[in-house]
Design a protein around this motif. Structure first.
Motif, PDB file in Angstrom:
ATOM      1  N   LEU A 261       0.827  -1.203   0.000  1.00  0.00           N
ATOM      2  CA  LEU A 261       0.000   0.000   0.000  1.00  0.00           C
ATOM      3  C   LEU A 261       0.864   1.257   0.000  1.00  0.00           C
ATOM      4  O   LEU A 261       1.842   1.353   0.737  1.00  0.00           O
ATOM      5  CB  LEU A 261      -0.919  -0.008   1.225  1.00  0.00           C
ATOM      6  N   LYS A 300      -8.659  -3.788  -0.908  1.00  0.00           N
ATOM      7  CA  LYS A 300      -7.854  -2.623  -0.508  1.00  0.00           C
ATOM      8  C   LYS A 300      -8.625  -1.767   0.500  1.00  0.00           C
ATOM      9  O   LYS A 300      -8.065  -1.340   1.520  1.00  0.00           O
ATOM     10  CB  LYS A 300      -7.496  -1.809  -1.746  1.00  0.00           C
ATOM     11  N   LYS A 301      -9.897  -1.552   0.239  1.00  0.00           N
ATOM     12  CA  LYS A 301     -10.728  -0.776   1.169  1.00  0.00           C
ATOM     13  C   LYS A 301     -10.809  -1.469   2.523  1.00  0.00           C
ATOM     14  O   LYS A 301     -10.673  -0.838   3.580  1.00  0.00           O
ATOM     15  CB  LYS A 301     -12.128  -0.592   0.582  1.00  0.00           C
ATOM     16  N   TYR A 304      -7.553  -0.996   4.555  1.00  0.00           N
ATOM     17  CA  TYR A 304      -7.431   0.292   5.232  1.00  0.00           C
ATOM     18  C   TYR A 304      -8.347   0.364   6.452  1.00  0.00           C
ATOM     19  O   TYR A 304      -7.966   0.911   7.506  1.00  0.00           O
ATOM     20  CB  TYR A 304      -7.748   1.438   4.267  1.00  0.00           C
ATOM     21  N   GLU A 308      -6.882   0.788  10.268  1.00  0.00           N
ATOM     22  CA  GLU A 308      -7.279   1.918  11.119  1.00  0.00           C
ATOM     23  C   GLU A 308      -7.887   1.433  12.431  1.00  0.00           C
ATOM     24  O   GLU A 308      -7.677   2.023  13.485  1.00  0.00           O
ATOM     25  CB  GLU A 308      -8.277   2.797  10.357  1.00  0.00           C
TER      26      GLU A 308
END
Length: 312
Positions: A261, A300-301, A304, A308
């Motif tokens: 990433l 990918k979403k 993340y 987080e």
């Protein structure tokens, strides 16, 4: 890894006569049970002015004894992990025919006494040694007075009443259950290797990947997509790693491909490590390139969001 560690190759005639507390075993993975044993080694060494040490085989003995082919840690991995746990000295040797022919008493005499100056031996409950694995904790205790050392047996580390073992962890990883394996290891499971050229399909999908050629017979996780952490050029980066044969493109060779990433450097021929954090999904065949790209964007979403929530 500490800078002041010492590595002695006993096959090269290297001998160290500092009085030692020596941990004995294969220690594949250095899991929680092994860590418990090493903690005791360091405690004993500090209290009795000994050097915290480990005897390691250059290759896992089970590769020869039962033809195991995959492991959790290379000898370099072991030295790195064990040094971080406080072990200062590593005495290494080949698990060859000459060594395997040593009787339990010969092992104590020629290795622990003559070559290592062992004053304290620390083992797990199931440790066996010597020709035909005839040596055990009772044999070690039998010769304590004759060879001036003490033996301590460390209890198994349990999880819900079940013994934590290297074999169990390998099976978990082969099933893709990396989070449970990480719990037993007390760290993220890691493999290392070199970035090599692949088919470069990732670039055409706007997801360029680093293709890993492993430098050791690691236990490779089950096919699928994982959230990972990569160390490259001495820096850590989060990533998505895919293990499998890319069924969408009808490949038949199993690969390890990693999309790092927020990263765009050329790292071909660089040595990297990949740590497995979470299993995301199985390696599946998509009907079109567009469908694959849509899923990769979704992965990918999710990466993340997970980062987080749990890691950043």
């Amino acid at each position: 890894m500490k800078n002041n560690i010492k590595v002695y190759d006993l096959d090269m005639g290297m001998i160290d006569f500092e009085p030692k507390a020596v941990s004995l075993g294969n220690f594949d993975g250095i899991h929680k049970g092994h860590q418990k044993l090493m903690k005791r080694n360091v405690e004993v060494s500090r209290s009795q002015n000994l050097v915290p040490s480990v005897l390691l085989f250059k290759e896992n003995s089970k590769k020869t004894l039962i033809d195991e082919k995959e492991y959790l840690t290379s000898i370099d991995d072991k030295i790195e992990i064990l040094s971080d746990l406080g072990i200062d000295t590593f005495c290494i040797l080949d698990f060859n025919e000459e060594f395997r022919s040593l009787s339990p008493k010969d092992f104590i005499t020629k290795i622990l006494y003559d070559k290592l100056n062992t004053k304290y031996v620390i083992i797990g409950e199931d440790y066996r040694f010597g020709k035909d694995a005839l040596g055990d904790k009772e044999i070690l205790k039998k010769y304590e007075d004759e060879y001036s050392y003490k033996t301590e047996v460390v209890d198994f580390e349990l999880d819900d009443g079940e013994k934590i073992s290297s074999r169990t962890i390998r099976e978990l990883i082969k099933k893709g259950q990396v989070e449970k394996a990480n719990k037993y290891l007390n760290r993220y499971y890691k493999i290392r290797g070199e970035v090599v050229h692949g088919h470069k399909r990732g670039r055409t999908l706007n997801f360029p990947t680093a293709n890993l050629k492993t430098n050791f017979s690691y236990t490779i996780p089950a096919d699928g997509v994982y959230l990972t952490r990569v160390k490259v050029l001495d820096e850590y980066h989060y990533a998505l790693s895919n293990i499998g044969s890319n069924p969408t493109f009808e490949n038949d060779i199993r690969n390890i491909e990693t999309y790092i990433l927020n990263f765009d450097k050329d790292i071909y021929e660089e040595n990297i490590s990949i740590e497995f954090l979470e299993f995301f999904r199985s390696d599946i065949k998509f009907n079109s390139k567009e469908e694959l790209i849509e899923q990769m964007e979704s992965d990918k979403k999710r990466a993340y969001e997970s980062l987080e929530k749990k890691y950043l």
